[in-house]
Design a protein around this motif. Sequence first.
Motif, PDB file in Angstrom:
ATOM      1  N   VAL A 195      38.641  43.191  33.768  1.00 38.04           N
ATOM      2  CA  VAL A 195      37.535  42.496  34.427  1.00 38.04           C
ATOM      3  C   VAL A 195      38.120  41.856  35.680  1.00 38.04           C
ATOM      4  CG1 VAL A 195      35.728  40.764  34.247  1.00 38.04           C
ATOM      5  CG2 VAL A 195      36.450  42.024  32.203  1.00 38.04           C
ATOM      6  N   VAL A 196      37.608  42.256  36.853  1.00 43.68           N
ATOM      7  CA  VAL A 196      38.161  41.812  38.135  1.00 43.68           C
ATOM      8  C   VAL A 196      37.037  41.238  38.989  1.00 43.68           C
ATOM      9  CG1 VAL A 196      39.551  42.473  40.143  1.00 43.68           C
ATOM     10  CG2 VAL A 196      39.803  43.715  37.977  1.00 43.68           C
ATOM     11  N   ASN A 197      37.343  40.160  39.691  1.00 46.89           N
ATOM     12  CA  ASN A 197      36.362  39.585  40.624  1.00 46.89           C
ATOM     13  C   ASN A 197      37.075  38.962  41.812  1.00 46.89           C
ATOM     14  OD1 ASN A 197      36.911  37.329  38.425  1.00 46.89           O
ATOM     15  ND2 ASN A 197      36.273  36.252  40.293  1.00 46.89           N
ATOM     16  N   ASP A 198      36.343  38.859  42.911  1.00 50.08           N
ATOM     17  CA  ASP A 198      36.875  38.182  44.089  1.00 50.08           C
ATOM     18  C   ASP A 198      36.263  36.784  44.155  1.00 50.08           C
ATOM     19  OD1 ASP A 198      34.268  38.684  44.780  1.00 50.08           O
ATOM     20  OD2 ASP A 198      34.721  39.735  46.642  1.00 50.08           O
ATOM     21  N   GLY A 199      36.432  36.122  45.300  1.00 53.12           N
ATOM     22  CA  GLY A 199      35.840  34.803  45.498  1.00 53.12           C
ATOM     23  C   GLY A 199      36.518  33.693  44.748  1.00 53.12           C
ATOM     24  N   LEU A 241      47.011  40.370  26.391  1.00 44.95           N
ATOM     25  CA  LEU A 241      46.074  39.923  27.420  1.00 44.95           C
ATOM     26  C   LEU A 241      46.862  39.294  28.559  1.00 44.95           C
ATOM     27  CD1 LEU A 241      42.671  38.161  27.132  1.00 44.95           C
ATOM     28  CD2 LEU A 241      44.459  37.088  28.501  1.00 44.95           C
ATOM     29  N   ARG A 242      46.511  39.673  29.782  1.00 41.53           N
ATOM     30  CA  ARG A 242      47.127  39.091  30.969  1.00 41.53           C
ATOM     31  C   ARG A 242      46.011  38.680  31.923  1.00 41.53           C
ATOM     32  NH1 ARG A 242      48.354  41.598  35.660  1.00 41.53           N
ATOM     33  NH2 ARG A 242      48.134  43.638  34.652  1.00 41.53           N
ATOM     34  N   ALA A 243      46.083  37.474  32.441  1.00 42.21           N
ATOM     35  CA  ALA A 243      45.058  36.972  33.356  1.00 42.21           C
ATOM     36  C   ALA A 243      45.722  36.161  34.453  1.00 42.21           C
ATOM     37  CB  ALA A 243      44.028  36.123  32.615  1.00 42.21           C
ATOM     38  N   GLY A 244      45.231  36.316  35.683  1.00 41.30           N
ATOM     39  CA  GLY A 244      45.815  35.540  36.769  1.00 41.30           C
ATOM     40  C   GLY A 244      45.236  35.924  38.113  1.00 41.30           C
ATOM     41  N   VAL A 245      45.631  35.154  39.122  1.00 41.03           N
ATOM     42  CA  VAL A 245      45.158  35.352  40.492  1.00 41.03           C
ATOM     43  C   VAL A 245      46.009  36.402  41.182  1.00 41.03           C
ATOM     44  CG1 VAL A 245      44.722  34.228  42.703  1.00 41.03           C
ATOM     45  CG2 VAL A 245      44.360  32.970  40.578  1.00 41.03           C
ATOM     46  N   GLU A 246      45.359  37.275  41.964  1.00 43.86           N
ATOM     47  CA  GLU A 246      46.049  38.271  42.765  1.00 43.86           C
ATOM     48  C   GLU A 246      45.748  38.040  44.234  1.00 43.86           C
ATOM     49  OE1 GLU A 246      44.694  41.999  41.289  1.00 43.86           O
ATOM     50  OE2 GLU A 246      46.000  41.943  39.524  1.00 43.86           O
ATOM     51  N   SER A 247      46.387  38.819  45.071  1.00 42.53           N
ATOM     52  CA  SER A 247      46.150  38.695  46.507  1.00 42.53           C
ATOM     53  C   SER A 247      44.700  39.025  46.829  1.00 42.53           C
ATOM     54  CB  SER A 247      47.086  39.641  47.275  1.00 42.53           C
ATOM     55  OG  SER A 247      46.856  40.991  46.882  1.00 42.53           O
ATOM     56  N   GLY A 248      44.211  38.452  47.893  1.00 43.23           N
ATOM     57  CA  GLY A 248      42.827  38.669  48.279  1.00 43.23           C
ATOM     58  C   GLY A 248      41.851  37.817  47.500  1.00 43.23           C
ATOM     59  N   ARG A 249      42.341  36.691  46.958  1.00 44.40           N
ATOM     60  CA  ARG A 249      41.499  35.765  46.193  1.00 44.40           C
ATOM     61  C   ARG A 249      40.762  36.482  45.063  1.00 44.40           C
ATOM     62  NH1 ARG A 249      37.383  32.928  49.731  1.00 44.40           N
ATOM     63  NH2 ARG A 249      37.211  31.596  47.887  1.00 44.40           N
ATOM     64  N   ARG A 250      41.526  37.306  44.351  1.00 44.98           N
ATOM     65  CA  ARG A 250      40.953  38.064  43.235  1.00 44.98           C
ATOM     66  C   ARG A 250      41.546  37.572  41.916  1.00 44.98           C
ATOM     67  NH1 ARG A 250      38.283  42.432  45.148  1.00 44.98           N
ATOM     68  NH2 ARG A 250      38.302  43.495  43.142  1.00 44.98           N
ATOM     69  N   TRP A 251      40.725  37.573  40.892  1.00 43.06           N
ATOM     70  CA  TRP A 251      41.154  37.199  39.551  1.00 43.06           C
ATOM     71  C   TRP A 251      41.014  38.429  38.663  1.00 43.06           C
ATOM     72  CZ3 TRP A 251      43.208  32.881  37.278  1.00 43.06           C
ATOM     73  CH2 TRP A 251      43.217  32.833  35.884  1.00 43.06           C
ATOM     74  N   ARG A 252      42.073  38.731  37.908  1.00 45.83           N
ATOM     75  CA  ARG A 252      42.075  39.931  37.075  1.00 45.83           C
ATOM     76  C   ARG A 252      42.426  39.569  35.634  1.00 45.83           C
ATOM     77  NH1 ARG A 252      42.530  45.309  38.422  1.00 45.83           N
ATOM     78  NH2 ARG A 252      43.021  44.664  40.565  1.00 45.83           N
ATOM     79  N   VAL A 253      41.618  40.067  34.701  1.00 54.46           N
ATOM     80  CA  VAL A 253      41.896  39.956  33.272  1.00 54.46           C
ATOM     81  C   VAL A 253      42.166  41.357  32.763  1.00 54.46           C
ATOM     82  CG1 VAL A 253      41.005  39.307  31.005  1.00 54.46           C
ATOM     83  CG2 VAL A 253      40.431  37.920  33.007  1.00 54.46           C
ATOM     84  N   VAL A 254      43.324  41.564  32.179  1.00 54.25           N
ATOM     85  CA  VAL A 254      43.716  42.876  31.677  1.00 54.25           C
ATOM     86  C   VAL A 254      44.014  42.763  30.181  1.00 54.25           C
ATOM     87  CG1 VAL A 254      45.341  44.790  31.847  1.00 54.25           C
ATOM     88  CG2 VAL A 254      44.707  43.511  33.902  1.00 54.25           C
ATOM     89  N   VAL A 255      43.342  43.590  29.398  1.00 54.83           N
ATOM     90  CA  VAL A 255      43.520  43.594  27.942  1.00 54.83           C
ATOM     91  C   VAL A 255      43.897  44.997  27.500  1.00 54.83           C
ATOM     92  CG1 VAL A 255      42.338  43.356  25.725  1.00 54.83           C
ATOM     93  CG2 VAL A 255      41.953  41.669  27.535  1.00 54.83           C
ATOM     94  N   ARG A 256      44.873  45.070  26.608  1.00 53.03           N
ATOM     95  CA  ARG A 256      45.271  46.345  26.011  1.00 53.03           C
ATOM     96  C   ARG A 256      45.200  46.201  24.494  1.00 53.03           C
ATOM     97  NH1 ARG A 256      47.981  50.090  28.869  1.00 53.03           N
ATOM     98  NH2 ARG A 256      49.374  50.588  27.123  1.00 53.03           N
ATOM     99  N   LEU A 257      44.391  47.061  23.867  1.00 52.81           N
ATOM    100  CA  LEU A 257      44.173  47.005  22.426  1.00 52.81           C
ATOM    101  C   LEU A 257      44.501  48.360  21.807  1.00 52.81           C
ATOM    102  CD1 LEU A 257      40.767  45.120  22.453  1.00 52.81           C
ATOM    103  CD2 LEU A 257      42.865  44.238  21.427  1.00 52.81           C
ATOM    104  N   PRO A 258      45.329  48.382  20.767  1.00 55.62           N
ATOM    105  CA  PRO A 258      45.651  49.659  20.122  1.00 55.62           C
ATOM    106  C   PRO A 258      44.445  50.222  19.381  1.00 55.62           C
ATOM    107  CG  PRO A 258      46.597  47.828  18.895  1.00 55.62           C
ATOM    108  CD  PRO A 258      46.032  47.243  20.154  1.00 55.62           C
ATOM    109  N   LEU A 259      44.308  51.544  19.449  1.00 60.60           N
ATOM    110  CA  LEU A 259      43.224  52.240  18.769  1.00 60.60           C
ATOM    111  C   LEU A 259      43.802  53.038  17.609  1.00 60.60           C
ATOM    112  CD1 LEU A 259      41.273  53.620  21.855  1.00 60.60           C
ATOM    113  CD2 LEU A 259      40.479  51.837  20.308  1.00 60.60           C
TER     114      LEU A 259
END
Length: 248
Positions: free
Chosen positions: A192-196, A223-241
């Motif tokens: 889940v990624v967003n700017d602003g 789960l990894r979440a944090g601010v990236e360049s360009g004032r973007r926030w990214r939430v990355v989740v990896r779940l085993p199937l």
Amino acid sequence: PTALIAVPAALLWGASLAVGLILRDADDRRRSALAEARTAERLRIARELHDVVAHHMSGIVVRAQAARVLAGRSAEPDDDVFREIEEAGSNALTAMRRLVGMLREDTVPEPVPASGIRAAVLDAAAGHDGVAMELPGDLDRLEPAPALITTVHRVVLEALTNVRRHAPDAADVRVAARVQHDPVADVLHLEVVNDGVGEPSGGGSGYGLVGMRERVTALGGTLRAGVESGRRWRVVVRLPLDREEPRS
């Protein structure tokens, strides 16, 4: 002279005491807020238990009924039917043990909101306008465990709620989910990624992220979440199937 020294010393002591009390109060408030957040999630355990038991037991009942019909038509028992009943019962026990473990660790998932990953993402994004979706077709060929579906739903819901709360002027909000094939176990990759995004305000330690991370970790994911360049926030989740869950 003694009085002149005593007065500033008393003032300094009083100021130090006041600062200490303020810091202790802030720490107590934070601990209380975390406890309340975990307690609120714990209250959902009854509904989750009901949904998980109903999901697995209904499958066991259907297979048992099929076995009875087949037994009346043939003298030879159908080993495949009994194997499916055994697997369904084993899955039910595994899910129940996982839920009890989550309860003991103060990590309780929500009821199953949908029948699949795509439906869970769309349900969580309902009411959030302007969200771009990247949901490939192979997601529909999966039959993930109910606990994984609820975790996906919760992560997307919480992440989009945070966008509305902390980045109300965001112009680009994206939710992407895909399956990454691995020799050991396939992995669901969710972003889940967003700017602003404004200035960082807490290093990603909010109560919502705490709950999301606990849910993901309980399923063996990350789960990894944090601010990236360009004032973007990214939430990355990896779940085993589970490889046994995809449909043929």
